[in-house]
Design an enzyme around this catalytic site. Structure first.
Site: not given
Length: 429
Positions: A94, A210-211, A331
């Site tokens: 991150w 992220n996602e 991931e």
């Protein structure tokens, strides 16, 4: 009078000695660092130094947070050193912490220099160990602030259009907040290396979010507009680095694969679409996650393994035929909370995923690599989850990771390039 000519000579020699000692100290600090080039893309392959690059790496999202404090900073270097010894080339982490404890961005446009120096340290340490970083720029989830924090800021300042988390994607004020953050981050001059982030080849690529999900617009138009705008903005500041979205890989409502490849119906109603989002002109490579434990509620291990192969091959096919871009599985993991879980299942799960990527690499297809979720070191239970691993505590995982690094290096001949690869791979099958 008799010493007159000697004075300027001594002064000159003193100056030379000072420069020599100063440069010598600088050299001693950086002589262990490897010279890194920028990773680029040629069609469906990553390229480094004129050769294809296939990625074997991991996630350690916690790097910046742990680099803030003296007592935990050593964990960053320890993890990077361990990754390097396994031949791992990329770590995803991150580059955001919005609001809350150890926040990088305290409020819109206000940054904590102490935390920025922690991120400087992470990048400098990665360079020292010859590992590149995939830096994620914001979270769709609430952890470390995420889009919820941006929405709260706008609401608190009385400029927010909606209290919905999805207003992150369409509220003009929030878009300005995020663009300001991007500008500050990309142009940050590292306090250790002196290199601006946008000019540092230690950074493998940027991950936009992220996602991402936008449940209030399942057509996908809202998220797509945001992706197009933000990726163009990033590229206007930084044209040297690769850029990806950060997708889970689900197919949207207009994709025929929503019925044949998606885990279940809900996956097509999240406002994202793998192919459409990844086709964005400023996106350099596609990203996919692999979590059958979270996506299915009643599947046994064997069915999960079959799904994983089908899931990966579908996205590699998309990379080859639709996107003409690399596909990186950023991931993946197998939960240790499954009712039927056995440690040997995780080994087989990893091996299955590694084999798909290895076969893709041998055939020069778009499967560009994997990043396991997640690696930690000892005494980090507060940052662990049901997927976390301390790699040196799991000999079989450590061996699998190293073997995959060497298999991928052999595909491109990188195992012959330097002593590091020869040492890592000399005793591997």
């Amino acid at each position: 009078m008799g010493n007159g000519p000697l004075v300027p000579i001594l002064g000159f020699l003193t100056c030379v000695a000072f420069i020599y000692l100063s440069l010598g100290d600088l050299w001693s600090r950086f002589k262990g660092e490897r010279v890194l080039g920028f990773v680029s893309r040629n069609g469906t392959q990553f390229v480094l130094d004129g050769k294809p690059l296939y990625v074997n790496g991991w996630n350690s999202y916690w790097f910046m947070d742990h680099a803030v404090n003296d007592h935990s900073r050593h964990r960053v270097g320890a993890m990077l050193e361990a990754g390097s010894k396994m031949g791992l080339t990329v770590c995803r982490t991150w580059a955001f912490n919005d609001g809350g404890y150890n926040a990088l961005q305290i409020s819109p446009g206000r940054f904590d220099e102490r935390v920025f120096k922690a991120l400087d340290h992470v990048i400098a340490e990665a360079k020292t160990h010859g590992v590149r970083l995939l830096l994620s720029l914001v979270n769709n989830l609430q952890a470390y602030g995420g889009k919820t924090q941006y929405v709260n800021w706008a609401w608190q300042e009385g400029v927010g259009l909606s209290s919905s988390n999805d207003s992150f994607f369409f509220d003009p004020s929030i878009r300005r907040y995020f663009k300001n953050y991007l500008t500050v981050l990309l142009t940050r001059k590292n306090s250790i290396t002196g290199i601006e982030y946008r000019n540092d080849p230690t950074i493998f690529a940027w991950e936009l979010i992220n996602e991402p999900r936008c449940l209030t617009d399942i057509t996908g138009d809202t998220l797509q507009d945001w992706i197009n705008e933000m990726t163009a903005f990033i590229k206007s500041i930084d044209k040297k680095h690769l850029l990806t979205v950060g997708l889970e890989g689900f197919y949207g409502p207009k994709s025929p694969k929503r019925l044949t490849v998606n885990p279940e119906r809900w996956a097509s109603e999240l406002g994202s679409d793998f192919v459409r989002n990844s086709e964005s002109p400023d996106i350099d490579f596609a990203s996919v996650h692999i979590y059958p434990d979270h996506w299915f509620h009643d599947q046994g291990f064997e069915d999960k393994v079959k799904f994983v192969v089908k899931w990966m091959l579908s996205h590699i096919e998309d990379g080859d035929k639709e996107l003409k871009k690399p596909v990186l599985f950023t991931e993946f993991g197998l939960s240790n909370l499954n009712k039927d879980y056995e440690p040997s299942q995780r080994d087989r799960f990893y091996r299955t995923i590694f084999d798909v990527v290895y076969k893709s690499a041998k055939r020069k297809r778009s499967g560009a690599g994997t990043l396991v979720w997640q690696f930690l070191i000892q005494d980090m239970e507060g940052f662990n989850d049901d997927f976390g691993i301390v790699p040196w505590d799991k000999e079989s995982i450590q061996r699998l990771m190293t073997e995959q690094s060497c298999r991928l290096a052999r595909v491109t001949g990188r195992h012959l390039q330097d002593n590091k690869w020869r040492e890592i791979c000399s005793h591997r099958p």
